[in-house]
Structures are given as C-alpha cells and as structure tokens.
Design an enzyme around this catalytic site. Structure first.
Site, PDB file in Angstrom:
ATOM      1  N   GLY A  75      29.504  86.556   9.632  1.00 60.03           N
ATOM      2  CA  GLY A  75      30.347  85.381   9.431  1.00 60.03           C
ATOM      3  C   GLY A  75      31.479  85.191  10.416  1.00 60.03           C
ATOM      4  N   LYS A 119      41.730  93.408  20.456  1.00 59.16           N
ATOM      5  CA  LYS A 119      42.001  94.603  19.648  1.00 59.16           C
ATOM      6  C   LYS A 119      41.356  94.569  18.253  1.00 59.16           C
ATOM      7  CE  LYS A 119      46.631  94.804  20.173  1.00 59.16           C
ATOM      8  NZ  LYS A 119      47.970  95.421  20.132  1.00 59.16           N
ATOM      9  N   ASN A 135      38.530  83.250  20.908  1.00 62.63           N
ATOM     10  CA  ASN A 135      38.277  81.882  20.444  1.00 62.63           C
ATOM     11  C   ASN A 135      39.259  81.555  19.324  1.00 62.63           C
ATOM     12  OD1 ASN A 135      37.341  79.506  19.322  1.00 62.63           O
ATOM     13  ND2 ASN A 135      35.197  80.122  19.264  1.00 62.63           N
ATOM     14  N   GLU A 168      39.617  93.122   9.863  1.00 71.58           N
ATOM     15  CA  GLU A 168      40.223  93.929   8.805  1.00 71.58           C
ATOM     16  C   GLU A 168      41.710  93.618   8.645  1.00 71.58           C
ATOM     17  OE1 GLU A 168      37.886  95.551   7.427  1.00 71.58           O
ATOM     18  OE2 GLU A 168      36.494  96.360   8.912  1.00 71.58           O
ATOM     19  N   PHE A 195      31.369  91.689   3.958  1.00 67.94           N
ATOM     20  CA  PHE A 195      32.706  92.272   3.783  1.00 67.94           C
ATOM     21  C   PHE A 195      32.669  93.775   3.567  1.00 67.94           C
ATOM     22  CE2 PHE A 195      32.512  87.979   1.911  1.00 67.94           C
ATOM     23  CZ  PHE A 195      33.182  87.300   2.918  1.00 67.94           C
ATOM     24  N   GLN A 225      38.953  83.313  10.703  1.00 63.91           N
ATOM     25  CA  GLN A 225      38.889  84.665  10.167  1.00 63.91           C
ATOM     26  C   GLN A 225      40.226  85.100   9.563  1.00 63.91           C
ATOM     27  OE1 GLN A 225      37.372  87.376  13.085  1.00 63.91           O
ATOM     28  NE2 GLN A 225      36.650  88.797  11.548  1.00 63.91           N
ATOM     29  N   LYS A 270      39.573  78.996  17.474  1.00 59.85           N
ATOM     30  CA  LYS A 270      39.038  78.342  16.278  1.00 59.85           C
ATOM     31  C   LYS A 270      38.437  79.361  15.302  1.00 59.85           C
ATOM     32  CE  LYS A 270      37.381  74.104  16.699  1.00 59.85           C
ATOM     33  NZ  LYS A 270      36.515  72.933  16.927  1.00 59.85           N
ATOM     34  N   THR A 271      37.542  80.187  15.790  1.00 57.80           N
ATOM     35  CA  THR A 271      36.897  81.132  14.867  1.00 57.80           C
ATOM     36  C   THR A 271      37.854  82.254  14.465  1.00 57.80           C
ATOM     37  OG1 THR A 271      35.953  82.220  16.804  1.00 57.80           O
ATOM     38  CG2 THR A 271      34.526  80.722  15.607  1.00 57.80           C
TER      39      THR A 271
END
Lengths: 240, 734, 326
Positions: B460, B692, B622, B696, B233, B629, B624-625
C-alpha cells in the site's frame, strides 16, 4: 442438520403445502409482466422437471434405506441442485445475466465468485466495513448483506461499470489525483459511496462528507484525501 | 522539486477501476473453496471430531483434520525452527493451543456449500486450564535467551532513583489487531511437486522459503504471487497455518483451493500487537536535565513461540541521559503468536516513554517541548555513534507553528472553546533506517520503455510508484514509459516489505541498476559511428536519447541503438547493499505528532480538532504518496490512542469483540483536520537517495500525543490505552 | 449459512398466511440484521418470506398523525421533508444509526426487530439465554461494557440496539400489526419487552404477526428536540448511551417534554419520572441536571458498564440543554 433431514424436510413441506408453488408461479408471472424476456419456456420446463423429480424423491424419502442408498449414489447432490436454486435475472453494469442461484447466495459472492467481478471487495462480510458497497437501482447498498435471490430484475452498478474504457469517471480521477487510497482494497467501496454521497446531496461540507462516508472503513487511513477527492468532484459540478 | 516529486500512484488506475488483482481474485479454472474451522476452547486436546455431517453435505470434496491429514514431510525437518513461518504446525496432532486454532479444513465446490458444511463440524475436547490474562500471569515472565533479549544498562543501573526529581508510572496497552481491509486469503495449487501460492504475503522470498521448508521441496520450485496486497501492516510477515492448510487441501484434491479467512479469524489466527505492561522511571535535575531513565516492558507471547519487539529500545538513545536501564520480558499465554504491527515495539514503547516525558515535564513545571530540547541527544549514546542526520528540532518547530502551540497553557483545563476543554499534546517517534541486499533488473526495450523488476511487493505505501520515480529521475524517461514488475517469484530477489526499509533497499537497487543501465547504453553508443571521436564522458543520456553534450545534433535513440546492435533489450541486473561507511553512523527517522483535542468532560467525548504530523525521513521521494502514508500512520495511531483493544473474556480465553462492529478502528468522521510536514533534507549516509524510511515512524508517537493532549485538556492522565470515554468521565459505583 | 426456500409475498395477507404454515419461516425485508444473523448461524430459517413487494412503503400524513409503512427505508424516513419538519426527533435518531448504505437497506419494521449487539448472543459457542434458552448469560460476570443498567434480569442484561426506536418511544408511537388472527395495534412502549425469564422474546409480537406500519400522533415537538448518541467513535457505532429529548417550551417554561434512552435496557427506556419532574419547570442547567439524576434512580450496573450511570445522567442533561438551545 445433515443433508438427508434437510432434504426430507423440504420434501415434506412440498407435499403438505403445495400452495408454495402457487405463490412461486404467481411471482414468476409477475416478473414476466415486468419483463417478458425474463422467463423462458425452458425455465418452465425445468420447473416441471423439478416437481416431477422431487415427487420421485419424496417416495424415496419414506423408505429410509433407499434414501441412504440414494445419497451414497450422490443422487442427493443432483436433486439438491434442483431444490436449492432459483432463477435470477439481474443486470450488472448494463449486462443482463440469467442465472440459477442458491437463495442463500449474497450479491457480493455472486459478483465475485460467479460473475468474476472482483472489483467489489469483501472486507468483513457482515455489513461492518463498506468495502462491498455497490449501487442497486441507483442506491448505494452493502452487497454482503443483500441476498441476490431478492434482486430479481435489479440493475447493479459496480466499480467495473464506472469507466468507459480508459476514460475514468470523475470520482476515479479525483481519487488518483488526491491519492485517496493506499492499498486500494477499500477503494471501490469508497468510490461507489463517494458518488452516491454527492448524488444524495450529502456532500455540502467536509463535515457532512465525513459523516456520510463513515460507513466505509479505510485501514490505511486515507480519509483526509478521500474527503479532498469528493469535495473536488462535488465542486466540479459534473453530472455523475 | 524534481518532476517526479509529486507523481500519482502508478497503480492508481488499476485500483480505482477494480482491475487490480488481489490474491483470492486470480481467475483460476477449477478452483474450489476451503475454510478453516476453529477450536472452541483455548487449551486442551481434541477428544473427538465429528466430520460426517460435513462430509455428507452437498458439494463437499474433502474434510481434513489431524486424523486424516497427509503430514507434510517438512514437519519433522523444520520442527522448531523459525522460517518465516510459525512453528505452529497445522493439523499436526490433537493439541489445542489457543481459541479458534484451526482443527479442520473443509473444501467444497462452491463458497456457499463450503460455508454451510463447515458449520456442521463439531468437536469434543479434553479441556485444560488456559491462561490468557497477562495481568494475572505476569509472574510467569521470562527473559528471551538471545542477545537482543538482554538487559541494557548505561551508567548506573536504575540510576534515575538517585535523581533530584523522580517520576515513576506504569502504562499498559491492550492487544491490538492489524486488520487490513483485505482478509487473509490464498489460492493454492500444485503442479506435480511444485506448489504455487497466490497469497497475502509481505515477503515473496520469505514465503517461498517457508513453504519449501514445510513441504520439503526446493525453494526454486515454490511460486508465489502477491502482486496486490489490500494492506497488511505486519500481519503478512509470517507464512500462517491457513496458507499451509490451503496447500494441503490443494495437494490432496489435486485442484486449486481458494481459502479466505473470516474477519473473525483475522483477530485470532494471524497475529496482533501484544498486550504490554510497561514501567517507567525517570530522574531529572530540578532544572530539567534527565539523569536517569529506566524502561521495563512485559509483553505477551504464545505458548509455542518467543516473540519480541523493540519496545524499550527507543529509550536507550532518543534523549541525552547518562544512566539508562532497559529490560524486556515475555509471558507465554494461550493465544496465537503476536506479529509486528505497524510501528512495532517503538509504537508501544513511545506510548510509555513519551507520556512519562510529558508527566515529568509537568512535574518540573516545564513546557514538554522545552523539556525535550533540554535533553536533546547530540549523538546516539547507545551505539556511541554520530547521527547520519537528525532534524528532530525542525520537526518540533514545524509542528508547534502549525498546531498553534503558543496557545497551549501548561496548566491542564485552562483553555476552553465554548463548552469544550482544549488540550495540546505531542509525542516523538523514531525508527531505524535499514537497508537489505536487493536485486533489481533494469531493461531498456526498443519501444522506448524501461522495465524494472524486483520480487518485492507493495502492501500500500506506493513501492511501485517510488521505483518509477527513481527510475525516471535516473534515466530521464517519462513516468509513463516505466513498467514495474514486482510482487512475484521468478524476479530478481527483493526484500520483505517491512521495517520501513523498502525505499532504502529497493529504491537504492533501482537507483544503482538504472545508473548501470544508462552507462551500458552510453558505452554501447560510444562505439557507434555516430559518436566516432567523441569521448564517452561527453555523451549524455536523456529521455531515451544518447547525445553529445557539445553537439546535440549528434544523437542516437535507444531504439535505433538496440536495432543496430541486433538486441531485443538492453539489460542490467544488479545486487545493491549498504556500504561500510553507513556502519559508522546511527541512522534513524524521526517523527513528532502534534494534536489539539477538544474534550467534553461530561460525555468523555474526545475530538481531534487538529492533527499535525511532522517527520524527518531524509529525502522525500514522492510528496504525494509519502503524505498519504503519514496521514495513514497518524490515523493508525489515533485508533491505538482512542479506540482499539481486543477484549478477551478470560473465563473462556477467547476474544469477544473479534469483528469490525465491536473492535473499533477510526472512521472518516473521526478525522477532522490533518496536516503533514516533512523536513525533506537528504541524509548524506543512508543510501544514494538519502531516504530514511517512513511507514513505521508515521504511527510511532501518535498515541502518547493524544494522551498528553487529553491530560492538558482535562487534568486526567490515562495510562492504559485506549482512552475511551469511560476513562474521562467521573464514574460512580452504585 | 443453511440454504432455504425463498418466497416472494404479494400481499400482507398471503405473507401471513404463508408463514402461518411454517415452523422455521421468517419474514425478510432489508435483511441487514437477518442475513448477518444467518451468516453467523444464530438463526437458521428453512424458509424466508420476502415481503419487499408489499405495498407498505409510504409515509402518509393524515388527520392527527403520520403513518409510516413498515417497509419504508430508514434513509427515506430520515430524509423525508415532512418528517424533518414535523418529527425532527425521529429524523435525527434515524440519521444517527448505522451507515448510509445500511439506512438505504434497512426498513422501519426491520429496525424495530433488530437483535441485540451483545457479543455472547452473536457467538454461538458462548452461553446466551436469548439465543439458546437455559444456556446461561455470558455477559453477567463477563464483558458487559455495552450492557443494560435498567430492567435487566439474571437471565439477560442485553440492550436493544436501535436509535430509531428510542425516538418512536419518546413520540408515543403506535405499532400496527397483522397476524393470523387479524390486525391489531400495540403501543410502541409496549412493543419491546424486558427480558425476565424469557429473554428469547424481544417483543410482544405474536407468532407469525407482521408489522405493517408505525403511527405517530401529531405533537408540538418540532423545534426543541435533540437525539444525543454517545459511542466509542464518532460515527458507525452502536450507542453506549443515547437520549431522545423533546421539549415543548413556552417562554422558557417546559410545557411538555418527552425523554427516552437507548443503550440502557432491553427496550427503549422511557423516562416518565424525569418527564413529570420537568413539566412546568423553567429551563435551567440545574433542572436538567436534576432530571438526569432522577432518571438514573434504580440503575444497576455489572462492572464493565458502571460508567453508564454518570454517563447516562450527563447525556440526559446535555441532550436537554442542546434541545432547549435550539
């Protein structure tokens, strides 16, 4: 306290309170009864050896100059090794280990540093995050607050003990399917906890799962997906 | 929907089986254990340090302090230059610049012996007066002497003061700490003069440069492995003193040294989001048109390094406004240097800006979304450029519908569910889309697999999965046939993972390399007998087979192509960069977080009954990921909004809640209901995929959404984070 | 962590005999608090007497009471069907503590002996009279959001951290102990003590005494009970304030009541005055509000914990309201 006084104290203890050894012996016999394979003849020999050597060292202890010399010659380390370790018989993922460990070694450090089972994670080392969750005798516990020396004859299951080769445990499959993780570091603890959560009967609603999974912190914030994964496994009804 | 738009994480198997190898887990023969002992004062000098007892303790191999350290030659060379590493040079001298600054490294043969020996080290100090309280030291503020540190003005300076309706307020955020679940950790070793680090770094190449600088060795001689990161992070954006210490120890002993920070040290030695005080001034017409906006921030830094982040930047472009002023100041304090934490700057800035927008909307008796729509920026006024794409309005609409915005009343405290006060709030987030030059090597192997190599790592978010998805899209190969090699030196150079730029940078490089590789394969095939007389433009590549578009019976497998040409592999290595066209546009991701809170005003209890996080991040590679996030960013924002604060006892200049029991981060029970919505429209400019960036902006805007919802529920405006229960209940002093 | 000797005790008698001979020996059961404190060097025993082999794990219902072995695990008690039925307040309080993993490890006896969560106590280079007598109290004038509002002293304003103990204090439990001088019984509300000038002493156990069981006499608080824990996140956090409320209602009139608070004092804080006030009253929000205000009489705050007076009163009112509505 430096090593010398540390050692000193130990030896004085031994002299004054030989009953400690009586207790140790009783304990060993008790463990023998439970599992005759646990204590071998060699172990008994090393114990006698230990007493003999500590007796020798006691004599030195009363003559400080010799003691200093002893430590300079690194005898202290040798004797410390005898003084500081206890035998441990423990089964991890079905494999039996007969070890000599320091009483202060935690189950977590034993797994990670001595048995090279690094799937169990250290996140805080103080019982505040759940990353080190393993099953001991079928119950989920925190291995960071567990002294390995108190787990004589215990059966431990870690994340490495779930899959059968390439065949994943249903909870592992569900975590992948529902993306119940990102960085993956809390994941072994979450999975061990998730399995236990269902087995304990605490997965009857999303709300209950959330509460009973709150001992496992996920800093990536995958909670939503973790609850999805556990819910699916619970509803799937497979034996875990 | 393409076939790769919802694939599982490619490293999932490794992560759920415990076989993923994080830094301190590399099996290293002969490894010994080190730990750092910290100072117990916040400022001064070490008078004496007693290491004798530790040195005598069983199993101890070395105790290193400033008195006996072999100072790395680079200490002189890189003196004050920032080089991915901190200017704080460990064990350089007797000075103590912050509490828990490392003053000794203890190395022993086992973990337990090392820990015990470390507890035996005692130091005496010449104490000096320390300063750790930003609120008391604000008068020591200074401007950063770089272009980025300059004040910004558009139109009239502080033009908001001339408006029909004026709103002014001050907002504070406390120090927050990244606290990834994996502790900062390293195994360091040397082969002669060549160091190897298995470490927790967000940038393999940055760590190499930093270590090369400190030890004065060629960058190419530094090997870095950082294949799995247990989160970071932002804290992995520096090479920290602990890493240098481990290298020093390994060099001295000529043995590999494993060093893992304690969780307590994670709060004191590897950066944090800085305590920041912000002043907002908004001016508008009675009808709700913003006419002036001033955003000022004063943030802490360390005494030895100027740290800045983009706290005030969002205010320059997110709303249409003629007169904008921003100022950013720092105050040196006796702490470790801050480091960018997820949503750096923007997360802090959006708390002030988006709360102030909410407060102004209320003052104008406008719905907060309505107020924002009235001030929608059609172009980037700061850079005077068009947006490459902007679907912020779609985010508003998507969120309003899902959260049930129509049930919101503008008057606080007017909606109830049982005994709970109900409040709705929202906050806007944004983050720039960046793209760094990135090299990727793509290899076709005779077994039909495609290997993609890049030194970028994955803390991650799913970088490897993203690379796989793009590789599969371009080559038509099944996901299972794609092998990713990443997170270590010796591979084509990738960027540091941060700033939401990884997909844009690495994804584009994968995209380009794979296209080139396919062309190369097709070119090679067209020269073979099978395609004699068929123009190259009529050949296609699909799933490892090159065939004629017109006559599919004419085909060659990649494997046979390689064999026929006596090749072990077919390779392309390519450096990808942003093109000039992109410079004509302003490229940003946008997010809007919506929350519905339930508040028990008697107990101060705030429940997040529903959280909806919407984003315009261009193409979603994706689902799912990306959703993962976004959920995670929102949870981070919830921590920021409701519970996270490093508390300092300024009498001692040290944190008192530097552990996971007292520094609260959200637990599973805090997250009741979460939803994610992506606009998922390709950006025509950003990069070949049209992404893009997400990491964050997934957090930015969450904390103000909560504060605004709490106000809507209770009428209480909390301007200092976190919104703990004591700030909600009426407090009487007895 | 300093190394130590570990001895596995085979009976409570030998455990006590063993520890009697030692200066720096301690009993260890679940270890959830002790191992943590040892890692932080807050305590450094030379010897641990592992008592997990002792036969003290049973939950036995006998005439007029239940006896809970000191080694019964927190989760075992919380989820015991008969405990849930006859002592639901205890079950609720236990389930509110820590996490399930810790509840699986922690024992009833260990829970009673857990140390305060005061940060100054845990940080060995900070002043703390509880850890290092005469070193001063860091929390006074420092960070004291978690700290006591009742019964504190100039030496110590730390709070007792347990949830279970709040319920046991409310339920008039008794503590059975065994020591070098034999066995004895301690009233639960007398077990923990106020800091006074000797905050290093958390409780009234004599040196080398071992808790063997806790007994709860039968009562009528089986329905209208609630344990309300207020904390900084929804789960896995220590209480800022908690209230154990038990009502015995007859036609909406309070026949009997028990009230105890956690997070406000160096010991579980039994609210006897508020109990007396409530007895015989008809259930109403107003009455509960008055009880809450009454209970806060004499509270003293230290800056960071000023909010606890309002929060305490509100939590009492809320807990009673929820209990009455069950």
């Amino acid at each position: 306290m430096n090593f010398i006084t540390f050692c000193d104290l130990r030896l004085l203890n031994l002299l004054e309170y030989p009953s400690d050894f009586a207790n140790l012996k009783i304990d060993r016999m008790a463990s023998k009864k439970n599992n005759p394979k646990e204590v071998t003849e060699n172990d008994s020999n090393s114990r006698r050896d230990f007493i003999k050597k500590s007796g020798l060292f006691t004599a030195l202890a009363f003559t400080p100059p010799s003691l200093v010399m002893a430590s300079e010659n690194k005898w202290d380390e040798k004797i410390a090794e005898y003084l500081e370790t206890v035998p441990l018989s423990i089964e991890v993922n079905g494999k039996k280990h007969n070890l000599n460990i320091e009483p202060r070694t935690t189950l977590l450090d034993l797994l990670r540093e001595q048995l090279q089972l690094t799937g169990t994670k250290k996140g805080c080392d103080h019982g505040q995050c759940g990353a080190c969750t393993v099953h001991v005798n079928g119950t989920r516990i925190l291995s960071c607050l567990t002294l390995a020396s108190m787990q004589q004859n215990a059966e431990v299951t870690t994340i490495e003990g779930l899959a059968k080769g390439k065949k994943l445990h249903p909870m592992q499959e569900a975590f992948i399917k529902h993306d119940g993780f990102q960085c993956g570091y809390c994941t072994p603890g979450q999975i061990m906890s998730g399995i236990a959560c269902i087995k304990e009967g605490h997965a009857n609603s999303r709300e209950e799962i959330r509460e009973y999974m709150s001992g496992n912190i996920c800093r990536c914030g995958a909670y939503h997906n973790i609850v999805d994964a556990i819910t699916e496994v619970k509803e799937g009804g497979k034996e875990l | 929907m393409s076939k790769t738009s919802n694939i599982n994480r490619v490293d999932g198997f490794a992560k759920v089986t415990g076989s993923a190898t994080y830094s301190a887990e590399y099996k290293t023969p002969g490894v010994v254990y080190g730990c750092l002992v910290g100072s117990t004062i916040a400022r001064g000098r070490i008078k004496s340090i007693d290491t004798k007892k530790a040195e005598w303790a069983p199993g101890v191999l070395a105790v290193i302090t400033h008195l006996n350290v072999d100072k790395p030659t680079g200490y002189q060379k890189v003196k004050d230059k920032r080089n991915f590493g901190q200017p704080l040079q460990i064990f350089k001298d007797d000075s103590v610049l912050y509490y828990d600054q490392p003053i000794a490294l203890v190395i022993a043969d086992t973990f337990e012996r090392m820990q015990y020996a470390a507890s035996l080290i005692k130091a005496d100090y010449f104490k000096e007066e320390h300063s750790t309280d930003l609120q008391k030291a604000a008068d020591k503020e200074k401007k950063i002497d770089t272009e980025k540190g300059n004040d910004y003005h558009r139109g009239e300076h502080d033009g908001y003061k001339n408006a029909e309706v004026i709103f002014e307020a001050e907002y504070t955020i406390p120090t927050e700490v990244h606290n990834p679940m994996e502790l900062a950790n390293i195994i360091a070793k040397w082969d002669g003069n060549k160091p190897t680090l298995y470490t927790k770094s967000q940038g393999v190449e940055g760590t190499r440069r930093s270590v090369a600088g400190v030890f004065d060795v060629p960058v190419e001689d530094v090997s870095v492995f950082s294949e799995y990161l247990g989160g970071a992070f932002g804290m992995g954006l520096h090479t920290w003193p602990y890493e240098i210490a481990a290298l020093m120890g390994a060099k001295k002993l000529n043995r590999p040294v494993k060093l893992v920070l304690h969780r307590e040290q994670m709060f004191t030695n590897v950066g944090f989001r800085p305590f920041t005080i912000q002043k907002m001034g908004l001016g508008a017409t009675k009808a709700g048109k913003l006419t002036g906006l001033t955003h000022e921030a004063v943030a802490m830094t360390s005494s030895y390094e100027d740290f800045m982040e983009g706290t005030v930047n969002m205010s320059r472009f997110i709303y249409d406004c003629a007169n904008v002023s921003t100022r950013y100041r720092i105050v040196p304090l006796d702490t470790c240097t801050p480091i960018w934490m997820r949503g750096p700057g923007e997360a802090t800035g959006s708390f002030a800006l988006e709360c102030a927008m909410d407060e102004m909307a209320y003052k104008l008796n406008l719905d907060p979304i309505e107020f924002r729509k009235l001030n929608y920026a059609e172009k980037d006024q700061e850079q005077n450029k068009p947006w490459s794409s902007k679907y912020l309005l779609e985010c508003y609409e998507g969120g309003m519908e899902r959260i049930g915005w129509k049930n919101r009343k503008n008057e606080p405290g007017s909606v109830k569910e049982g005994n709970w006060l109900v409040g709705y709030g929202m906050g806007t987030g944004t983050f720039g889309c960046y793209r760094s030059p990135t090299s990727v090597k793509a290899k076709f192997l005779p077994d039909g697999n495609l290997v993609l190599q890049c030194s970028v790592n994955d803390m991650g978010p799913g970088t490897a999965t993203m690379m796989t998805a793009i590789g599969a899209e371009i080559t038509g190969l099944p996901v299972e046939n794609i092998i990713i090699e990443m997170g270590k030196s010796g591979l084509p150079k990738g960027p540091t993972q941060g700033g939401s730029a990884t997909t844009s940078s690495v994804g584009s490089a994968v995209h380009d390399a794979c296209n080139l590789l396919v062309s190369k394969a097709v070119g090679l095939a067209s020269g073979t007998l099978a395609f004699k007389g068929i123009p190259i433009t009529e050949l296609t590549f699909e799933n490892g087979v090159i065939s004629s578009k017109k006559n599919s019976s004419k085909s060659v497998t990649l494997a046979s192509l390689l064999t026929a040409n006596k090749l072990d592999e077919l390779t392309v290595e390519n450096l990808s960069k942003a093109d000039e066209e992109a410079k004509k546009y302003s490229i940003y991701s946008f997010s809007v977080h919506f929350v519905k809170v339930l508040v028990n005003p008697n107990l101060g209890k705030i429940r997040l009954a529903h959280v909806v996080s919407c984003a315009d991040i261009g193409t979603v590679i994706n689902q799912k990921t990306s959703a993962g996030q976004m959920y995670g960013g929102a949870v981070g924002g919830i921590g920021m909004g409701l519970m996270e604060a490093l508390e300092i006892d300024h009498r001692f200049g040290r944190p008192i809640n530097n552990n996971f029991a007292d520094y609260h981060v959200p637990v599973n029970a805090d997250i009741e209901k979460q939803e994610v919505f992506f606009v998922n429209k390709k950006d025509p400019i950003s990069n070949p995929m049209g992404t893009k960036g997400l990491g964050e902006t997934a957090l930015v805007g969450m904390a103000p959404a909560i504060a605004n919802a709490v106000f809507n529920a209770t009428g209480k405006r909390v301007r200092d984070l976190p919104i703990t229960l004591d700030k909600i209940i009426e407090t009487v002093k007895v | 962590m300093k190394n130590f000797q570990i001895i596995r005790a085979l009976s409570s008698r030998t455990a006590v005999t063993n520890i009697s001979k030692e200066n720096e020996a301690m009993f260890i059961a679940g270890g959830t608090n002790l191992v943590d404190l040892m890692k932080k060097n807050v305590v450094a025993p030379d010897k641990l007497i592992d008592i997990n082999g002792l036969d003290l794990k049973e939950i036995e219902f006998v005439k007029g009471k239940v006896s809970i072995g000191a080694l019964a695990k927190n989760s075992q008690v919380a989820e015991d069907v008969a405990i849930k039925e006859k002592h639901p307040l205890l079950s609720l309080a236990l389930a509110a503590g820590a996490s399930q993993q810790i509840r699986h490890m922690a024992t009833v006896g260990g829970n009673m002996l857990q140390k305060t969560r005061c940060s100054y106590y845990y940080n060995t280079d900070m002043p703390c009279n509880k850890r290092t007598p005469k070193s001063g109290c860091g929390a006074i004038g420092g960070s004291n959001r978690m700290h006591a509002i009742f019964g504190a002293s100039d030496s110590c304003i730390a709070v007792h951290p347990s949830d279970m103990c709040i319920a046991l204090a409310a339920l008039d439990a008794q503590v059975l102990v065994e020591g070098p001088k034999g066995k004895r019984q301690i009233k639960f509300t007398d077990f923990h003590r106020l800091p006074g000038n000797t905050p290093e002493k958390d409780n009234t156990l004599e040196a080398k005494e071992l808790i063997t069981s806790v007994e709860i006499p039968d009562h009528n608080f089986t329905k209208n009970v609630h344990y309300l824990k207020v904390r900084d996140r929804t789960s896995y956090a220590f209480a800022l304030v908690s209230v154990a409320a038990a009502l015995d209602l007859k036609n909406n009139v309070i026949n009997d009541v028990r009230l105890a608070m956690g997070g406000v004092a160096h010991k579980p804080w039994r609210l006897t005055e508020a109990e007396e006030f409530l007895k015989g009253k008809t259930v109403s929000e107003e009455v509960f509000r008055q009880a809450g205000d009454l209970a806060m009489k004499g509270a003293r705050t230290y800056g960071g914990n000023d909010f606890k007076i309002t929060l305490g009163a509100n939590t009492i009112t809320e807990a009673l309201t929820i209990a009455a509505s069950k």
